[in-house]
Design an enzyme around this catalytic site. Structure first.
Site: not given
Length: 616
Positions: A443, A358, A489, A356, A360, A338, A309
RNA sequence: GCCGGCAUAGCACAGUGGUAGUGCAGCUGAUUUGUAAUCAGCAGGUCGUCGGUUCGAACCCGACUGCCGGCUCCA
């Protein structure tokens, strides 16, 4: 508090009491904590000097068998708090009789029972336990039981508490049901993505690379690529824009976002420039001092990104934005890193580096509800495409008692309400869980079970009023005033690694045609037909069908067996008859012989099957 | 990270103190095959790593690494 228990849970919970009683017959000093039924069985936590091993199971099971054979009645008794405490002090709770040492965990549990609640004992034979129940009528009802495995657990799940030995077992009303249960577990093991991933050469985890870091082998890479194509096409239709961003960024970026200060211990350690390290070495700077200076921001460095992000936020901020550009949807298959605890790593489902799907979304307050809605619909559609229907939806809210969150309570209230509203429109059942939020916002998670019954979060949609503020994002509104955008997100699959891991188990390695690494294998009955077979391969490959040919000198039966074991969806057997007629003899992985079909007809048929992403 | 278990050939496994074995896969040769295993031969291992005990260690002991089952954690 007495909870509603199914009959099976009652049986298993009762079996936990039998287990405790059996252990006490062997080790009278054992101290018990909690012994509930769980999915697939039950456990009992025990503190015991003797280190239990599976070799102890037969002896314990023998005692359990004796208790079951004695057909002891389970007797319920309501008692006063003082009386219960008294029994605890004399070691009489979760025990066969008075003992010199108090039943410390039971006394502690007793303290947690609120005033006004009924306190009950359950008794079978000499065994007395503080327990809310309910139980089966007598130990004789437990016809089939077995101890399964050992683990450890912190008392009350808190790592500051003593570590207890947890004994797992299972119980069933009949022997047949128990046998069926273990047979089912054996089947489940065959679907385990770690086993299939190895057998089918989908991915590899290599000691030389590192724990939790996935190498996608060619076959697995095809599956991943197909998934990316699938998601990518959906996103283009929905007005997303593709971006690419680097794997590392300055520490300061993650200080601004809050990732670095709040979650330093779950990230790979920062990278510090060589000259800075040399400089510090000359000052005899200790490691602790170095860490401290990095933490304080006196030394800059780089961080492997734990999330995408901040990168997308900086793209948003790279030019003045107007309300006309909103919603701005930036998508990326972004790889994040991570530092998961080593004991938590597992195959592809829990890793240290993952990608991901992903995106945004930067939008106005008026657009928020619709954007969340669209995200939820996308996750839903994606899961339906794979017929992964066995999921639950979780609304993760903040834990009011925790300080790990950024942002104002008003923003949080607002975001949580927006999520709740969106789920309700989707009209699926969901659970609200406190403490499950991201640090920047609530979330909505889609959670699925793996073959062994463990929960995994896949798709997620998160609402964020906070990071845009931390980064000072703004856009020009229709009224000419500067406004702060809201971020969503979202990642429909979550991580490709985890998703593929679960997909392997979902399909037991039998991927639908569009995902299958090898879609068609041509099997000539002898080498005389190699050239004919190869001409089919060439033609199919031209239309993008992933086709291989088996030119080994094996007999046709052996070639079929191999292709079947390698889970190839379609086998095309070719020999003299086919060559003469310009046909192929089709055999499918799923249903065996399908007869002969002209080469081009079959090609069209599978092309359609691929394009429509038909499930097998 | 914590507790426990495990670690032998690419894979599945046997081998309880006396120089390491089976099946499958691999390679070579023969066979040219019609819907789930053709035959023969060959090759492949510092028994996870390091240290210790012993005349001698895959085997006993210790440390480490990795994996498995849980716990804790999971932005």
């Amino acid at each position: 508090m007495p909870k509603e228990m199914t009959d099976l849970e009652k049986l298993r919970h009762s079996c936990a009491h039998v287990l405790a009683a059996a252990i006490l017959r062997i080790w009278p000093e054992a101290q018990f904590a909690a012994g509930p039924p769980v999915e697939g069985g039950f456990y009992y936590d025990v503190e015991l000097k003797h280190r239990l091993t599976p070799e102890d199971f037969p002896e314990i099971e023998k005692e359990m068998g004796a208790i079951v054979a004695a057909n002891q009645q389970f007797e319920r008794e309501e008692i006063s708090r003082d009386r219960a405490l008294e029994l605890g002090q004399s070691g009489r709770l979760a025990a066969l009789g008075a003992r010199p040492v108090p039943s410390k965990f039971k006394i502690d549990i007793l303290r947690e029972i609120s005033e006004g609640e009924v306190i009950t004992l359950y008794r079978n034979g000499d065994f007395v336990d503080l327990c809310a129940g309910p139980h089966v009528a007598s130990t004789g009802d437990i016809e089939a039981f077995k101890l399964t495995h050992l683990a450890s657990a912190f008392y009350r799940g808190d790592e500051r508490n003593p570590q207890l030995q947890r004994i797992y077992g299972t119980a069933f009303p009949t022997k047949q049901e128990m046998d069926a249960h273990f047979a089912m577990l054996e089947e489940a093991k065959k679907r385990d993505h770690r086993k299939l991933g190895k057998d089918l050469h989908l991915f590899h985890i290599d000691d030389a690379i590192g724990q939790g870091l996935i190498l996608w082998c060619p076959a697995g890479a095809i599956i991943r690529q197909e998934l990316q194509n699938f998601i990518g096409a959906e996103l283009r239709q929905q007005g997303y824009q593709q971006v690419f961003t680097p794997h590392i960024a300055k520490l300061d970026l993650f200080r601004t976002s809050g990732h670095f200060p709040y979650y330093a211990e779950s990230q790979f350690p920062p990278l510090v420039a060589r000259e800075n390290l040399l400089l510090l070495a000359n000052e005899n700077c200790s490691c602790a001092e170095l860490a401290n200076r990095i933490q304080e921001g006196e030394i800059d460095g780089f961080l492997l990104k734990p999330m995408n992000c901040p990168m997308h936020i900086r793209i948003f901020a790279s030019q003045p934005r107007s309300y006309r550009q909103l919603p701005l949807r930036l998508a990326e298959f972004g790889t994040v890193y991570r530092w998961e605890q080593s004991g938590e790593l597992s195959g592809m489902t829990r890793v240290r580096g993952f990608t991901q799907d992903d995106a945004h979304i930067f939008c106005s307050e008026q657009q928020l509800d619709e954007e969340i809605q669209k995200c939820l619909t996308l996750v839903n559609k994606m899961l339906m495409t794979f017929r992964m229907e066995n999921y639950r939806v979780r609304l993760g809210l903040r834990d009011p008692a925790s300080s790990k969150y950024v942002g104002t309570p008003e923003n949080w209230d607002h975001a949580e309400e927006a999520c709740r509203k969106a789920i309700q429109v989707l009209n699926v059942s969901y659970t609200e869980e406190q403490g499950e939020a991201a640090f920047y916002g609530p979330k909505i998670d889609f959670v699925v079970k793996d073959v062994l019954g463990r929960d995994w979060q896949l798709g997620t949609v998160q609402v964020d009023f906070n990071l845009p503020v931390r980064f000072g994002l703004s856009y020009k509104g229709a009224d000419g005033k500067s406004k702060t955008p809201i971020m969503v997100h979202r990642a429909p699959m979550g991580s490709l690694e985890r998703f593929v891991g679960l997909l392997i188990e979902h399909f037991a390695g039998n991927f639908p045609l569009w995902l299958a690494p090898e879609q068609v294998r041509v099997l000539p009955v002898s080498e005389k037909f190699a050239e004919f077979g190869q001409s089919i391969v060439d033609s199919y490959r031209l239309s993008g069908i992933r086709t291989l040919i088996d030119l080994s000198s094996e007999k046709i039966g052996a070639k079929i067996r191999l292709a079947q074991l390698e889970k190839v969806p379609y086998m095309l057997i070719v020999g003299g008859r086919e060559q003469a007629s310009g046909k192929v003899s089709v055999r499918s992985r799923k249903s065996g012989e399908e007869g002969t079909i002209p080469i081009d007809d079959f090609q069209r048929r599978i092309q359609f099957e691929i394009e429509s992403r038909e499930l097998c």
